[in-house]
Write an enzyme that holds these catalytic residues in place. Structure first.
Site, mmCIF file in Angstrom:
data_model
loop_
_atom_site.group_PDB
_atom_site.id
_atom_site.type_symbol
_atom_site.label_atom_id
_atom_site.label_comp_id
_atom_site.label_asym_id
_atom_site.label_seq_id
_atom_site.Cartn_x
_atom_site.Cartn_y
_atom_site.Cartn_z
ATOM 1 N N ALA A 13 0.823 -1.209 0.000
ATOM 2 C CA ALA A 13 0.000 0.000 0.000
ATOM 3 C C ALA A 13 0.853 1.253 0.000
ATOM 4 C CB ALA A 13 -0.943 -0.013 1.204
ATOM 5 N N GLU A 32 9.410 3.664 6.638
ATOM 6 C CA GLU A 32 9.122 2.264 6.939
ATOM 7 C C GLU A 32 9.923 1.813 8.149
ATOM 8 O OE1 GLU A 32 8.517 -1.752 7.291
ATOM 9 O OE2 GLU A 32 7.255 -0.257 6.305
ATOM 10 N N ARG A 106 3.808 -12.397 -3.199
ATOM 11 C CA ARG A 106 3.688 -11.069 -2.589
ATOM 12 C C ARG A 106 5.028 -10.334 -2.588
ATOM 13 N NH1 ARG A 106 0.121 -8.307 0.702
ATOM 14 N NH2 ARG A 106 -1.337 -10.030 0.523
ATOM 15 N N TYR A 216 -2.339 -22.110 -6.624
ATOM 16 C CA TYR A 216 -2.124 -21.527 -7.949
ATOM 17 C C TYR A 216 -0.636 -21.284 -8.158
ATOM 18 C CZ TYR A 216 -2.479 -17.376 -4.916
ATOM 19 O OH TYR A 216 -2.346 -16.465 -3.893
ATOM 20 N N ASP A 302 -5.029 -1.636 3.939
ATOM 21 C CA ASP A 302 -5.527 -2.268 5.164
ATOM 22 C C ASP A 302 -5.638 -1.313 6.339
ATOM 23 O OD1 ASP A 302 -5.833 -4.675 3.916
ATOM 24 O OD2 ASP A 302 -4.050 -5.609 4.772
#
Length: 403
Positions: A13, A32, A106, A216, A302
């Site tokens: 995000a 961060e 991810r 997957y 989120d």
């Protein structure tokens, strides 16, 4: 003089928010907590609604180098193993919605966004510095970081995730995310370690009573992501989301399932890999634009609208948020507070709808008794019509175009 947005959080995000702001002509300063940027976790599914936004940022080639493009979505009964329904992906999605449906690790998605951010001169990345305090949010936004630096910006975006420490200060809402009672077991295996019959370029979903599994391909099809979500007791330390999981406990939970599914699950420890456990938490669907922006402060991903993974749109909604943020920040004739208000107005209903549909899907996936029988019958009769989501995949991100 260029405007500057401060961004708290360097996950998907946060990186997407920085790219959106940069493409709007703003400077972006991202902070961060971690000293080294990385994104943990396993696989992510990206629908064409998300891929179109990545393409708009010039990331198509980078995405193609790391993602897989499944050709089919297949739903099976977790108990019997029989196919309930299937739907085409691949070229069919490109023709219908203008972009592919892709699956990606991810960490690879984060790396694509991070690399793109590093290439832009107006994005300044500050690892090892967590935003710890909001000192002012009136005429400018002022923050303090864990390195005791005080930084001013024209706007602030909170991208610090479901367990955001800053959300309450902005929204005046001290509530914690709610515990879903669902536990996600995740594993990643080389395709060569998967039982031969399940080495495929498909997204396969197994639906069972109070559980479901999905697997997957990721990393160009070289690896398979496997997720099993079961209902059960939740560990106490929810904020420490990644736990070493006990394979035996999971196998016991699936004792009544198809032998084919059990063979797939056993292939994880047989290959020397570990299951990681993620207790799922979310919030109720957001009720209005105030949940996504207040004054000069906005929320993205989120931090604003954590959702359950039953529509595979958590990362996707964060990227859509960032695309809408780009449009709003570029409205130079509006005051900054009004730009963020426009961002929130154009996003909150779509995010709320995805949150609500994700909860509903979870109930359908995990159905028992007559509801499960009705689900299986409907899937057999309607097939791909039930598995397609036109309002989601064709939507442009604003409430006007999707509801």
């Amino acid at each position: 003089m260029k405007k500057q947005v401060l961004i708290a959080g360097g996950g998907i995000a946060g990186m997407a928010a920085a790219l959106g702001a940069s493409h709007a002509g703003w400077d972006a300063r991202l902070f961060e907590r971690a000293a080294v940027f990385s994104e943990v976790g396993a696989g992510v599914q990206l629908g064409p609604n998300v891929v179109r936004r990545l393409q708009a940022w010039g990331l198509q080639k980078a995405l193609q180098q790391v993602a897989a493009v499944p050709q089919q979505l297949v739903a099976r009964s977790a108990l019997s193993g029989r196919v309930l329904a299937s739907a085409p992906l691949g070229q069919s999605m490109v023709e219908r919605y203008g972009a592919a449906y892709v699956t990606i690790h991810r960490a690879d998605l984060h790396a694509v966004l991070h690399s793109a951010a590093q290439e832009r001169a107006d994005i300044y990345i500050n690892p090892g510095q967590e935003v710890t305090e909001l000192l002012g949010t009136e005429r400018v936004t002022t923050i303090r970081t864990s390195a005791n630096k005080v930084v001013e910006g024209d706007a602030l975006m909170l991208a610090d995730g479901v367990w955001s420490k800053l959300r309450a200060a902005v929204l005046g809402d001290p509530s914690r995310p709610r515990v879903s009672g669902h536990l996600a077991y995740r594993a990643l295996l080389p395709m060569a370690d998967i039982p031969v019959g399940w080495r495929s370029n498909e997204v396969t979903v197994w639906l069972g009573p109070r559980m479901h599994a999905v697997h997957y391909p990721v990393r160009r099809g070289e690896m398979m992501n496997i997720v099993v979500i079961v209902e059960g007791p939740v560990p106490q330390d929810l904020e420490q989301w990644d736990h070493a999981a006990n394979a035996q406990v999971l196998e016991q939970a699936l004792a009544d399932c198809s032998s084919n599914l059990q063979d797939l699950i056993r292939s994880v420890p047989a290959a020397g890999a570990q299951w990681r456990l993620w207790p799922l938490s979310d919030r109720a669907p957001i009720q209005g634009p105030d949940a996504m922006a207040q004054g000069l402060v906005g929320l993205i991903g989120d931090a604003a609208h954590p959702m359950r993974p039953y529509l595979a749109q958590g990362a996707g909604m964060a990227i859509e948020d960032a695309a809408e943020l780009q449009r709003a920040l570029a409205m130079d004739d509006l005051d900054i507070g009004l730009r963020l208000r426009r961002y929130a107005l154009n996003r909150w209903e779509r995010n709320a709808r995805v949150q609500a549909r994700s909860i509903r899907n979870g109930n359908i996936f995990h159905a028992t008794g007559p509801v499960r029988w009705g689900r299986d019958l409907a899937m057999g009769m309607l097939g791909s019509r039930l598995m397609d989501v036109p309002w989601l995949y064709s939507g442009e991100g604003s409430s006007a175009s999707t509801l």
